[in-house]
Scaffold this motif. Structure first.
Motif, PDB file in Angstrom:
ATOM      1  N   ASN A 236      41.378  42.488  34.427  1.00 27.28           N
ATOM      2  CA  ASN A 236      41.165  40.986  34.596  1.00 27.28           C
ATOM      3  C   ASN A 236      42.277  39.640  34.975  1.00 27.28           C
TER       4      ASN A 236
ATOM      5  N   TYR B   1      40.637  37.195  36.300  1.00 30.60           N
ATOM      6  CA  TYR B   1      39.964  36.448  35.116  1.00 30.60           C
ATOM      7  C   TYR B   1      40.803  34.810  35.329  1.00 30.60           C
TER       8      TYR B   1
ATOM      9  N   CYS C 257      39.423  32.683  37.648  1.00 35.03           N
ATOM     10  CA  CYS C 257      38.129  31.843  37.743  1.00 35.03           C
ATOM     11  C   CYS C 257      38.050  30.917  37.190  1.00 35.03           C
TER      12      CYS C 257
ATOM     13  N   PHE D 122      35.661  30.799  34.719  1.00 32.63           N
ATOM     14  CA  PHE D 122      36.107  31.465  33.375  1.00 32.63           C
ATOM     15  C   PHE D 122      36.726  29.914  32.252  1.00 32.63           C
TER      16      PHE D 122
ATOM     17  N   GLY E 280      34.660  30.947  27.561  1.00 32.64           N
ATOM     18  CA  GLY E 280      35.579  32.620  27.923  1.00 32.64           C
ATOM     19  C   GLY E 280      34.918  33.095  27.171  1.00 32.64           C
TER      20      GLY E 280
ATOM     21  N   GLN F  66      33.378  36.801  28.152  1.00 32.43           N
ATOM     22  CA  GLN F  66      33.843  38.251  28.916  1.00 32.43           C
ATOM     23  C   GLN F  66      32.282  37.979  30.211  1.00 32.43           C
TER      24      GLN F  66
ATOM     25  N   GLY G 235      33.309  35.674  33.321  1.00 29.15           N
ATOM     26  CA  GLY G 235      34.283  35.751  34.560  1.00 29.15           C
ATOM     27  C   GLY G 235      33.966  37.149  35.406  1.00 29.15           C
TER      28      GLY G 235
ATOM     29  N   CYS H 169      38.575  35.488  43.074  1.00 30.18           N
ATOM     30  CA  CYS H 169      38.622  36.535  42.192  1.00 30.18           C
ATOM     31  C   CYS H 169      38.775  37.408  43.573  1.00 30.18           C
TER      32      CYS H 169
END
Length: 402
Positions: free
Chosen positions: A32, A35, A38, A41, A46, A48, A51, A89
């Motif tokens: 993660n 995140y 991103c 996000f 927020g 899951q 992201g 990402c």
């Protein structure tokens, strides 16, 4: 439109995409780290699924659990089409994890979903307009050059030129951006550039690619490649980073036949060769917003800054997030044609970051960034404090008349 929106893919396409997606996603460590980089996000609640890891895991389990065709197919489509494709990402995953091509996985997921369920409902109309009009705004093809104010331009392929100036849909038709095209014509003329524009320019196909219509995309690629080859030019210069990315990375037959440049690369070259000279001007503080498809996809970081720093009177300052860490405007990935939760928040955050460094102008070099940032400045009622301008507009205003 039926022929273009057809689901008549090669027989093995669905299984091939599923296999490629699942094999790639299995390598995800679920660490993660992605995140933290991103913009989606950062601008949503927020969850899951807001992201990168959550999006590709949703896609993976949608395939494994056969929800591509199931009751949750619309939910999966909505999750995939949130992504701005900014590439943050991918950069983070390369630096800190396994180096997954996350954006590529999401794009394959869009193609898979389009085969089953089509693009987002709000994106169907722009796709139809690109098919019927050559642009997503339903504007007549014969008005595509109206931005030029009747000035003489070489029209390709009837005329000949060394450089093909590819204007793009948004710059051609959006009134607030047509000045960017006119500014570049002024700059090219001042720099003694031998250039022309296509007499019948069509969409570059980036929006079609990002919205997942493979058939229309291939149709446009074929039409555009034929037009470029017929132009007789050696070089293609684009206004939009998205057009630049599409021509440079996605068209199969262009890189070997043309030099493909974003206009900031070309202007930086003209300034370095002293083909462009500037007048002295009043001091003004300017910051620069990096378009993702220049900075994060193509590492074009120095040319835009070099241009601004060469203009007398420009007090250049960086915002909190810049370069490859720049905050996405929110307009990529087909989101210009689809409202997403927090769609305005990214641009508004960017405007606040510009104010924090006491900038009077946010310069950018992307039509969609320009639109998103300008909307943000207006939404925040900051038009008396902050102005959004394209680098080309700033350059054209400061040129020395020879």
């Amino acid at each position: 439109m039926e022929a273009i929106m057809s689901n008549d893919f090669p027989e093995d396409t669905e299984e091939r995409l599923k296999q490629e997606i699942t094999e790639t996603v299995r390598r995800c460590r679920k660490c993660n780290y992605c995140y933290s980089a991103c913009p989606l996000f950062q601008s949503t609640r927020g969850f899951q699924t807001n992201g990168p890891s959550g999006i590709i895991q949703s896609l993976h389990y949608g395939i494994v659990w056969d929800e591509i065709n199931g009751e949750e197919k619309d939910t999966l489509r909505d999750i995939l089409y949130q992504c701005t494709t900014c590439n943050s990402c991918v950069i983070t995953c390369k630096e800190k994890a396994t180096g997954l091509p996350i954006v590529e996985v999401i794009e394959k997921g869009k193609l898979l979903v389009e085969m089953m369920n089509g693009p987002m409902p709000s994106q169907r109309k722009p796709l139809e307009q690109i098919y019927s009009h050559g642009n997503p705004y339903q504007e007549p093809q014969e008005q595509r050059l109206n931005w030029n104010n009747e000035k003489s331009l070489k029209l390709l392929p009837k005329d000949t030129a060394e450089t093909l100036f590819y204007v793009g849909c948004t710059t051609s038709y959006e009134p607030e951006l047509q000045g960017v095209a006119r500014s570049l014509v002024t700059i090219f003329n001042q720099g003694k550039v031998d250039f022309g524009v296509l007499a019948e320019e069509k969409c570059c196909a980036d929006p079609v690619d990002k919205m997942g219509d493979e058939f229309l995309y291939q149709e446009l690629v074929n039409v555009n490649e034929e037009a470029f080859l017929a132009s007789g030019c050696d070089r293609i210069v684009t206004v939009s980073p998205h057009c630049y990315h599409t021509f440079a990375d996605l068209y199969p037959h262009l890189k070997d036949k043309f030099e493909i440049l974003h206009y900031t690369q070309f202007l930086d070259r003209l300034i370095a060769s002293e083909a462009l000279l500037f007048e002295d001007g009043d001091s003004i503080r300017i910051t620069y917003h990096d378009p993702c498809y220049l900075s994060k996809h193509h590492d074009i970081l120095e040319a835009p800054r070099a241009i601004l720093q060469n203009i007398p009177g420009v007090d250049f300052v960086e915002m909190e997030q810049y370069g490859k860490n720049s905050l996405c405007c929110g307009g990529g990935g087909g989101r210009m044609f689809h409202e997403v939760e927090g769609n305005n928040l990214l641009g508004e955050t960017r405007a606040q970051q510009a104010l924090a460094v006491k900038a009077k102008i946010i310069a950018t070099a992307c039509p969609w960034c320009h639109v998103m940032l300008d909307n943000a400045v207006k939404n925040l009622d900051l038009t008396d404090k902050l102005q959004v301008l394209d680098i080309a507009e700033i350059v054209a205003k400061r040129l020395t008349t020879i």
